[in-house]
Write an enzyme that holds these catalytic residues in place. Structure first.
Site, PDB file in Angstrom:
ATOM      1  N   MET A   8       0.775  -1.357  -0.138  1.00 45.88           N
ATOM      2  CA  MET A   8       0.162  -0.066   0.018  1.00 45.88           C
ATOM      3  C   MET A   8       0.890   1.353  -0.030  1.00 45.88           C
ATOM      4  SD  MET A   8      -2.867  -1.093   2.699  1.00 45.88           S
ATOM      5  CE  MET A   8      -3.883   0.223   2.404  1.00 45.88           C
ATOM      6  N   ASP A  45      -2.440  -5.045   0.666  1.00 45.96           N
ATOM      7  CA  ASP A  45      -2.208  -6.147   0.890  1.00 45.96           C
ATOM      8  C   ASP A  45      -2.716  -6.975   2.143  1.00 45.96           C
ATOM      9  OD1 ASP A  45      -0.867  -4.337   2.379  1.00 45.96           O
ATOM     10  OD2 ASP A  45       1.147  -5.094   1.747  1.00 45.96           O
TER      11      ASP A  45
END
Length: 484
Positions: free
Chosen positions: A79, A235
């Site tokens: 991210m 994730d």
């Protein structure tokens, strides 16, 4: 068949699952991180493409028939990365990653604007995307002037796969530009960093289609027909989909490069003062809270590099039985810290070293330090209104039973170990690909795995761990002024 692509910090994992969600095959492409200066962490987006091609090509070589049967692709990714493109779609500079903390001054300036916490429900952390773009604006103005699109890492991979500009809610929530309650880009927060909605990709839910695979790639990989690419997830939300952590009260602890304590919610429950992340989940009408530490297995890898012994050898020297905390305390702030301190410039420390502090003592201190950092996260979640009664362990560090015993005892709650299987971010991404391609019910697909073992807190060591945690807590303010 369905394909999950997980773009991590150290590599890309490609995982094939069948219609019954059984993992069929997986392959990896490796990645490196560039750290040209202290606090900097970058990757060349071209390397993400190369790693993805390596992983999928390996699947084609080992399982060509199964790859040819793929109907849906799901994406997961690290991210917060700032991937900056010009009007022709060319990358303007290396992507600043989630653990790049150079923009701490810009983050503090944005966080001082009360609109950011009010609209996003989160502190503006230095690792988030918006302050990185603000840093570029201040330090690389010629590059900033050419920015036409800002993409998160997995969404740059999507652009290569589909030619489409899309993102989804769970990843977008980590930019500091999303109105997390309404799941829309905030025009006023974008304007605060010199951008507008034209610089952003369109938003979908993670379970929805977000483009189709380019014909040239489908031909290269032997796939036929229309291959749907799902919105996907950041994730941690992808890992939650893989673990079936989608209902209120469900939680996991992830021991990867970073450490995460993740709790699913069915409503928006912001409390930025606790330094807990409050993000959208990857499925509609769902959110999640999580505490994040920046160096979990990275701390053990650091010790491995210093001692010359690999991580497994280090942890095996501790034996099976949990030990009482030693005299050495480790603060795992190797790249700064997020929850609960929001401190980009703090650095790690080993406190209490003596002549008898051998390698085993240092390993024990590192494992305990990460466990206590996760306890900090648990306390922050409690302050944000979320009480956990158990967590499921995932990530590479969860292979160490000693570490899980330390975490269970530090947290004071049981740690569940899932039955053998691959339930991480790549599996969650593949599940998202299945849901998008087949229009399946997410709740019917995102089921949790069976629990193979539960590690209970060591009651005999709970008091000793409590005392050691209080010592750990006292050290951050003590070193804050001298460790940066």
């Amino acid at each position: 068949m369905y394909l999950g692509l997980d773009l991590g910090t150290s590599g890309v994992k490609a995982l094939l699952i069948d219609a019954d969600q059984n993992p069929v095959a997986s392959a990896n492409g490796e990645l490196d991180v560039s750290r040209p200066h202290d606090g900097w962490s970058e990757q060349n987006p071209a390397h993400w493409i190369e790693a993805t091609q390596a992983a999928v090509t390996a699947l084609k070589q080992s399982h060509p028939a199964e790859l040819a049967a793929v109907k849906g692709i799901g994406l997961s990714g690290q991210m917060h990365g700032a991937t900056l493109l010009d009007a022709e779609g060319a990358v303007l500079r290396p992507c600043m990653l989630w653990n790049d903390t150079r923009s701490y001054r810009q983050a503090a300036a944005l966080d001082a604007d009360p609109r950011f916490r009010a609209i996003t429900g989160n502190i503006v952390f230095p690792g988030f995307t918006a302050p990185k773009v603000a840093w570029v604006k201040e330090n690389e103005p010629d590059i900033f002037k050419r920015v036409a699109k800002v993409l998160l890492p997995k969404d740059y991979l999507r652009l290569w796969l589909t030619g489409e500009f899309f993102s989804e809610m769970s990843d977008a929530a980590g930019t500091s530009w999303l109105d997390v309650a309404t799941r829309k880009w905030s025009p006023e927060l974008l304007a605060a960093t010199g951008l507008d909605e034209s610089h952003m990709p369109a938003l979908v839910e993670g379970t929805e289609p977000a483009g189709t695979l380019k014909a040239e790639l489908a031909a290269r990989w032997g796939m036929g027909g229309k291959v749907v690419v799902a919105g996907g997830a950041g994730d941690n939300a992808a890992s939650a989909c893989g673990m079936g952590t989608v209902r209120p009260g469900q939680a996991f602890v992830s021991l990867g490069t970073s450490g995460v304590l993740f709790a699913a919610n069915d409503s928006y429950l912001p409390n930025p003062e606790s330094a807990v992340h409050t993000f959208c989940h990857a499925l509609p009408n769902a959110w999640h809270q999580m505490g994040v530490i920046l160096s979990a297995t990275d701390s053990l890898n650091w010790l491995s590099g210093v001692t010359g012994a690999d991580a497994q050898a280090l942890t095996s020297e501790l034996g099976e039985a949990l030990r009482a905390p030693g005299s050495v305390t480790f603060l795992p702030y190797l790249s700064g810290e997020r929850t609960p301190h929001n401190d980009a410039v703090i650095r790690g420390a080993l406190i209490g070293l003596a002549h008898q502090s051998d390698r085993v003592a240092l390993t024990q201190a590192v494992l305990e330090g990460v466990a206590f950092a996760l306890r900090d996260n648990l306390e922050a979640l409690r302050a944000a209104g979320t009480e956990l009664t158990a967590v499921t362990a995932i990530g590479g560090g969860s292979r160490s039973r000693y570490w899980l015993r330390a975490i269970a005892t530090a947290l004071g709650i049981p740690v569940n170990i899932p039955a053998d299987g691959d339930f991480g971010a790549a599996f969650g991404a593949a599940r998202l690909g299945l849901v998008a391609a087949e229009k399946a019910d997410p709740m019917a697909i995102f089921t949790p795995p069976a629990t193979s073992e539960t590690i209970e807190p060591d009651a005999g060591l709970s008091a000793a761990y409590g005392e050691a945690y209080q010592r750990y807590r006292a050290l951050y303010p003590a070193i804050r002024g001298v460790s940066s």
